[in-house]
Design an enzyme around this catalytic site. Structure first.
Site, PDB file in Angstrom:
ATOM      1  N   GLU A 168      57.641  45.187  11.908  1.00 45.20           N
ATOM      2  CA  GLU A 168      57.586  43.955  12.351  1.00 45.20           C
ATOM      3  C   GLU A 168      57.098  44.093  13.853  1.00 45.20           C
ATOM      4  O   GLU A 168      56.153  43.263  14.474  1.00 45.20           O
ATOM      5  CB  GLU A 168      58.743  42.912  12.323  1.00 45.20           C
ATOM      6  CG  GLU A 168      58.687  41.667  13.154  1.00 45.20           C
ATOM      7  CD  GLU A 168      59.977  41.128  13.488  1.00 45.20           C
ATOM      8  OE1 GLU A 168      60.205  40.381  14.341  1.00 45.20           O
ATOM      9  OE2 GLU A 168      61.128  41.461  13.024  1.00 45.20           O
ATOM     10  N   ASP A 171      53.640  42.623  15.125  1.00 46.49           N
ATOM     11  CA  ASP A 171      53.526  41.801  16.119  1.00 46.49           C
ATOM     12  C   ASP A 171      52.249  42.297  17.236  1.00 46.49           C
ATOM     13  O   ASP A 171      51.357  41.468  17.468  1.00 46.49           O
ATOM     14  CB  ASP A 171      54.821  41.594  16.824  1.00 46.49           C
ATOM     15  CG  ASP A 171      54.433  40.655  18.109  1.00 46.49           C
ATOM     16  OD1 ASP A 171      54.478  39.474  17.966  1.00 46.49           O
ATOM     17  OD2 ASP A 171      54.605  41.190  19.327  1.00 46.49           O
ATOM     18  N   ASP A 209      58.267  37.121  10.263  1.00 45.09           N
ATOM     19  CA  ASP A 209      58.504  38.412  10.501  1.00 45.09           C
ATOM     20  C   ASP A 209      58.167  39.285   9.442  1.00 45.09           C
ATOM     21  O   ASP A 209      57.359  40.290   9.833  1.00 45.09           O
ATOM     22  CB  ASP A 209      60.310  38.849  10.635  1.00 45.09           C
ATOM     23  CG  ASP A 209      60.932  38.009  11.856  1.00 45.09           C
ATOM     24  OD1 ASP A 209      60.123  37.423  12.851  1.00 45.09           O
ATOM     25  OD2 ASP A 209      62.037  37.908  11.851  1.00 45.09           O
ATOM     26  N   GLU A 233      54.483  39.725   9.618  1.00 49.44           N
ATOM     27  CA  GLU A 233      54.167  40.705  10.729  1.00 49.44           C
ATOM     28  C   GLU A 233      54.287  42.153  10.268  1.00 49.44           C
ATOM     29  O   GLU A 233      53.277  43.006  10.452  1.00 49.44           O
ATOM     30  CB  GLU A 233      54.689  40.424  11.926  1.00 49.44           C
ATOM     31  CG  GLU A 233      54.431  39.074  12.751  1.00 49.44           C
ATOM     32  CD  GLU A 233      55.494  38.856  13.913  1.00 49.44           C
ATOM     33  OE1 GLU A 233      55.014  38.185  14.817  1.00 49.44           O
ATOM     34  OE2 GLU A 233      56.601  39.430  13.902  1.00 49.44           O
TER      35      GLU A 233
END
Length: 242
Positions: free
Chosen positions: A51, A55, A119, A122
Site C-alpha cells: 500500500e 500510494d 488501501d 493501492e
C-alpha cells in the site's frame, strides 16, 4: 511467500479478471494475494508495505494523466483535482465499483470498510508496478476511471479540494498547517457572498476567497493561495520550516 491453496488461486484469477487487470505471464499471484490480505489475517503477510508503494505510484500515475488531459491547467487546479482522485473516498468507491470487496481477506469479526478497499486498491497498483518497475501496466488500467472522475470533478467546482491540496503542500515543507479565518461578508455591489475567508500560513495571509457557505469561501481562499505559496516554497523551501 505464502503457499496458495487451489481455491484461493481460483479466487485470485477470478478477481483479476473482474478487475480487468493486465496480467502478464510472469504475474506474481502470491504478491497479488498479499495485496488482498488485511493485517487482521496475518500481521506479517498483508498489504501494508504494498500500500505504501502503491500510494506513491498512484500519485504519479494520476499526475501524469491529469497533465496530459489538461496541459494548460494551473498546478493548483491539477493538485486539487488529484487530491479528489486519490482520496480514500474515491479509491474506496472505485474498488467497490470494480468488484474488489469479495476478494479482500479480513480477520473474523472485521467488516470491510471503504478505507480497507482503498488501501487494498493501492496495494494492487503496487503489484502491477512491481511487474515492470514502470507505469506500463498501471496507466492503461487506471486511466479510464481516473479520466471519468476527473472530468466530473472539474465540472463541479464544489468538489475541488483545494484545502487538501494546500495542506499537502505545506506539510511537505513544514509541521505548521494553514489556518482559515472566515466571517460573514457582503459584497460591495450588493450581491450577497455570505462568507469571506482568508488563509494564513506562518503568520502570512496567502489568499482570500468568498462564497455562499463557509466551506466554499475557504476553498476559494485555498485556491487563491496555492500557486502563490507553492512558488514561494519552491524558491526558498527553508523559509517555511519552523
Amino acid at each position: 511467500m505464502a503457499d496458495l491453496s487451489s481455491p484461493r488461486q481460483g479466487q485470485l484469477r477470478r478477481c483479476a479478471q473482474i478487475l480487468g487487470l493486465p496480467v502478464p505471464q510472469s504475474f506474481s499471484w502470491s504478491r497479488f494475494d498479499q495485496a488482498l490480505t488485511h493485517r487482521s489475517v496475518d500481521a506479517a503477510y498483508n498489504y501494508e508495505q504494498l500500500e505504501l508503494l502503491g500510494d506513491a505510484v498512484l500519485r504519479l500515475a494520476a499526475t501524469e494523466c491529469l497533465q496530459e488531459i489538461w496541459p494548460e491547467a494551473s498546478v493548483g487546479e491539477l493538485s486539487a483535482v488529484r487530491s479528489v482522485l486519490i482520496s480514500d473516498r474515491s479509491l474506496g468507491q472505485l474498488a467497490q465499483d470494480l468488484g474488489l470487496a469479495p476478494y479482500l481477506l479480513v480477520g473474523p469479526g472485521l467488516t470491510v470498510q471503504p478505507t480497507h478497499l482503498a488501501d487494498a486498491l493501492e496495494a494492487v497498483v503496487a503489484v502491477l508496478y512491481l511487474e515492470t518497475r514502470n507505469l506500463s501496466l498501471v496507466r492503461p488500467w487506471l486511466d479510464p476511471p481516473l479520466k471519468q472522475l476527473a472530468a466530473t470533478v472539474r465540472q463541479d467546482p464544489a468538489r475541488h479540494n483545494y484545502k487538501a491540496a494546500l495542506q499537502e503542500l505545506t506539510q511537505a515543507h513544514s509541521k505548521a498547517l494553514p489556518q482559515y479565518h472566515t466571517a460573514e461578508h457582503h459584497a460591495v455591489d450588493g450581491a450577497p457572498q455570505r462568507y469571506q475567508s482568508t488563509v494564513w500560513f506562518r503568520e502570512t495571509c496567502w489568499g482570500t476567497g468568498c462564497g455562499p457557505t463557509k466551506k466554499q469561501a475557504e476553498q476559494a481562499a485555498a485556491a487563491a493561495a496555492y500557486d502563490r505559496l507553492r512558488q514561494t516554497l519552491d524558491h526558498d523551501p527553508l523559509s517555511a520550516v519552523p
